[in-house]
Enzyme design. Sequence first.
Site, PDB file in Angstrom:
ATOM      1  N   ASP A 165       1.603   3.210 -12.870  1.00 55.92           N
ATOM      2  CA  ASP A 165       0.283   2.624 -12.628  1.00 55.92           C
ATOM      3  C   ASP A 165      -0.772   3.702 -12.420  1.00 55.92           C
ATOM      4  OD1 ASP A 165       1.000  -0.186 -12.646  1.00 55.92           O
ATOM      5  OD2 ASP A 165       2.053   0.198 -10.771  1.00 55.92           O
ATOM      6  N   ASP A 177       4.396   9.019 -13.531  1.00 59.61           N
ATOM      7  CA  ASP A 177       4.088   7.814 -12.772  1.00 59.61           C
ATOM      8  C   ASP A 177       3.663   6.723 -13.757  1.00 59.61           C
ATOM      9  OD1 ASP A 177       3.270   6.182 -10.473  1.00 59.61           O
ATOM     10  OD2 ASP A 177       1.232   6.679 -11.098  1.00 59.61           O
TER      11      ASP A 177
END
Length: 206
Positions: A12, A10
């Site tokens: 953020d 991922d």
Amino acid sequence: MDDIEAVLLDMDGTLVDSDGAVERAWRRWAADYRVDPETVLRISPGKTALTTIRQVAPHLDAQAARRAARYQTELQLADAVDTKPLPGATCLLDTLDRLALPWAVVTSADADLAAARLGAAGITPPVLVTADDVRAGKPDPEGYRLAAARLGVPAERCLVVEDAPAGIAAGQRAGARVAALRGHPADLRIPDLHALVALLTPPAAG
């Protein structure tokens, strides 16, 4: 970890520190659209702007929701320049390259925002899957399955690294093993990315 053939990350909150920018953008958006900001901040992590907006502003029709999502993304883009890699991110990516483990970034951000944040953090993923590449965002597994396919590795042989429940669910539904930050339940719980480096690095001989 010997059975892991690729790592899917991922963006953020996992690779880059964008928490402040994300919160500022959502608070501004919530004020403009007269939506409770605490509700927005509670349900938005890991999801696309459009998915979140459909949940918190169901009165908006499809066109208005897309317009609201574009505005929210523009707010984040305007605040992307100060994005920095999270502790351990650079070490982790260097380790993956040294171990010849393929890796990809899978994000709920659109391509422009992902490029801005990753560029500011000095990260250039070999494979990048954004909200623009999929029909359904996290917690749907489409993004992680697509990243695995682009790397040429079965999803079941991938390790997903996430920091939000929606992303964790996406990785699990894709059939991958999931390592979670921020104390979320998953196959592995890691306090930070340095801990993941230690798990991936073979012990020194002797």
